[in-house]
Design a protein around this motif. Sequence first.
Motif, PDB file in Angstrom:
ATOM      1  N   SER A 145       0.833  -1.218   0.000  1.00  0.00           N
ATOM      2  CA  SER A 145       0.000   0.000   0.000  1.00  0.00           C
ATOM      3  C   SER A 145       0.862   1.260   0.000  1.00  0.00           C
ATOM      4  O   SER A 145       0.572   2.223  -0.714  1.00  0.00           O
ATOM      5  N   ARG A 146       1.941   1.244   0.777  1.00  0.00           N
ATOM      6  CA  ARG A 146       2.822   2.419   0.821  1.00  0.00           C
ATOM      7  C   ARG A 146       3.588   2.585  -0.493  1.00  0.00           C
ATOM      8  O   ARG A 146       3.871   3.708  -0.915  1.00  0.00           O
ATOM      9  N   ALA A 147       3.910   1.472  -1.136  1.00  0.00           N
ATOM     10  CA  ALA A 147       4.554   1.560  -2.444  1.00  0.00           C
ATOM     11  C   ALA A 147       3.597   2.174  -3.474  1.00  0.00           C
ATOM     12  O   ALA A 147       3.995   3.001  -4.306  1.00  0.00           O
ATOM     13  N   ILE A 148       2.324   1.778  -3.395  1.00  0.00           N
ATOM     14  CA  ILE A 148       1.314   2.360  -4.289  1.00  0.00           C
ATOM     15  C   ILE A 148       1.146   3.850  -3.985  1.00  0.00           C
ATOM     16  O   ILE A 148       1.034   4.680  -4.904  1.00  0.00           O
ATOM     17  N   ASP A 149       1.152   4.204  -2.698  1.00  0.00           N
ATOM     18  CA  ASP A 149       1.063   5.617  -2.315  1.00  0.00           C
ATOM     19  C   ASP A 149       2.227   6.421  -2.909  1.00  0.00           C
ATOM     20  O   ASP A 149       2.050   7.561  -3.344  1.00  0.00           O
ATOM     21  N   HIS A 150       3.418   5.808  -2.932  1.00  0.00           N
ATOM     22  CA  HIS A 150       4.576   6.485  -3.518  1.00  0.00           C
ATOM     23  C   HIS A 150       4.369   6.690  -5.011  1.00  0.00           C
ATOM     24  O   HIS A 150       4.707   7.748  -5.556  1.00  0.00           O
ATOM     25  N   SER A 151       3.792   5.686  -5.688  1.00  0.00           N
ATOM     26  CA  SER A 151       3.484   5.835  -7.116  1.00  0.00           C
ATOM     27  C   SER A 151       2.481   6.956  -7.346  1.00  0.00           C
ATOM     28  O   SER A 151       2.603   7.734  -8.300  1.00  0.00           O
ATOM     29  N   LEU A 152       1.482   7.031  -6.468  1.00  0.00           N
ATOM     30  CA  LEU A 152       0.479   8.095  -6.589  1.00  0.00           C
ATOM     31  C   LEU A 152       1.103   9.470  -6.380  1.00  0.00           C
ATOM     32  O   LEU A 152       0.823  10.415  -7.116  1.00  0.00           O
ATOM     33  N   LYS A 153       1.961   9.562  -5.378  1.00  0.00           N
ATOM     34  CA  LYS A 153       2.585  10.842  -5.046  1.00  0.00           C
ATOM     35  C   LYS A 153       3.525  11.312  -6.144  1.00  0.00           C
ATOM     36  O   LYS A 153       3.562  12.514  -6.484  1.00  0.00           O
ATOM     37  N   THR A 154       4.289  10.395  -6.701  1.00  0.00           N
ATOM     38  CA  THR A 154       5.300  10.759  -7.702  1.00  0.00           C
ATOM     39  C   THR A 154       4.808  10.563  -9.137  1.00  0.00           C
ATOM     40  O   THR A 154       5.530  10.889 -10.080  1.00  0.00           O
ATOM     41  N   LYS A 155       3.588   9.998  -9.278  1.00  0.00           N
ATOM     42  CA  LYS A 155       2.993   9.721 -10.599  1.00  0.00           C
ATOM     43  C   LYS A 155       3.917   8.841 -11.450  1.00  0.00           C
ATOM     44  O   LYS A 155       4.145   9.104 -12.632  1.00  0.00           O
ATOM     45  N   THR A 156       4.447   7.813 -10.801  1.00  0.00           N
ATOM     46  CA  THR A 156       5.312   6.861 -11.504  1.00  0.00           C
ATOM     47  C   THR A 156       4.613   5.506 -11.595  1.00  0.00           C
ATOM     48  O   THR A 156       3.838   5.136 -10.703  1.00  0.00           O
ATOM     49  N   PRO A 157       4.861   4.733 -12.655  1.00  0.00           N
ATOM     50  CA  PRO A 157       4.246   3.406 -12.805  1.00  0.00           C
ATOM     51  C   PRO A 157       4.609   2.487 -11.647  1.00  0.00           C
ATOM     52  O   PRO A 157       5.673   2.629 -11.022  1.00  0.00           O
ATOM     53  N   PHE A 158       3.718   1.530 -11.378  1.00  0.00           N
ATOM     54  CA  PHE A 158       3.921   0.584 -10.282  1.00  0.00           C
ATOM     55  C   PHE A 158       4.009  -0.830 -10.841  1.00  0.00           C
ATOM     56  O   PHE A 158       3.172  -1.255 -11.641  1.00  0.00           O
ATOM     57  N   LEU A 159       5.049  -1.559 -10.435  1.00  0.00           N
ATOM     58  CA  LEU A 159       5.230  -2.958 -10.826  1.00  0.00           C
ATOM     59  C   LEU A 159       5.177  -3.823  -9.572  1.00  0.00           C
ATOM     60  O   LEU A 159       5.927  -3.605  -8.624  1.00  0.00           O
TER      61      LEU A 159
END
Length: 280
Positions: A145-159
């Motif tokens: 969940s925190r990794a997804i939050d980081h993707s949301l914050k930085t607008k970077t793709p998530f793998l």
Amino acid sequence: MSWFTRKDKGIQTPTEFKRDSPDGLWYQCPSCKKALHTREHRLFAFTCSSCNYHEKIGSQEYFELLFDQSRYTEIDPMMSSGDPLNFTDTKKYTDRVKATEDKTGLKDAVRAAYGEMNGLPITIAAMDFSFIGGSMGSVVGEKISRAIDHSLKTKTPFLMISRSGGARMMEAGFSLMQMAKTSARLALLAEAKIPYISLLTDPTTGGVTASFAMLGDFNIAEPGALIGFAGPRVIKETIGKDLPKGFQSADFVLDHGFLDFIVDRKEMKDKLSALLEMLK
């Protein structure tokens, strides 16, 4: 007539003068039994150069393969499991976690990090089967969940790289709650139109398959990966019938529409970056 004749029968070399190969110098493929130098095996992204068998690897190896120059910043590396239920089976849950930490050097069954992949910023979460079978407990759900939050914050793709036996029984309902928690976070990622790629490796089963592993914008897998909810033996005993050949293999799952494509690990980095370039 032979030009060389052994004077005495048998090997006369004293034990103290014998030279063995150092441990870890060679790798034997469990599929074709061919022996490979470990350097060659690593060069081929931990796949067999003869039969292309994909050896099971962990988060560290995936991070080194995918991040440029193996450079990345880990997210919450020290987060570890509590014992909300004071659970005990053959040993205390706290003792089991501590023993697994000491054995593997890991804090739990998933690690998350961010960096660049072929120059593209990306956030990656990768599971480790060596930590209690890659089981999904509250720490796994929180770190994803925190990794997804980081993707949301930085607008970077998530793998998300999944490799798991399913929910962690020692945390019971707390473990099952992670299915909803991670799925809800992924819904936010979809609303923000940020790409999510789910990579399923061998094995991906149980509650992980039933939640975030199958929710990718692209669901991909490595060759030969076992993918399913319940195991083949359980299903066979439940329905009382023989299962189709190759049941729950990556090829079988692909043929039945649950995967978008299968990617060889040696080509993974280039294929993923090409895909993300198209999604820009």
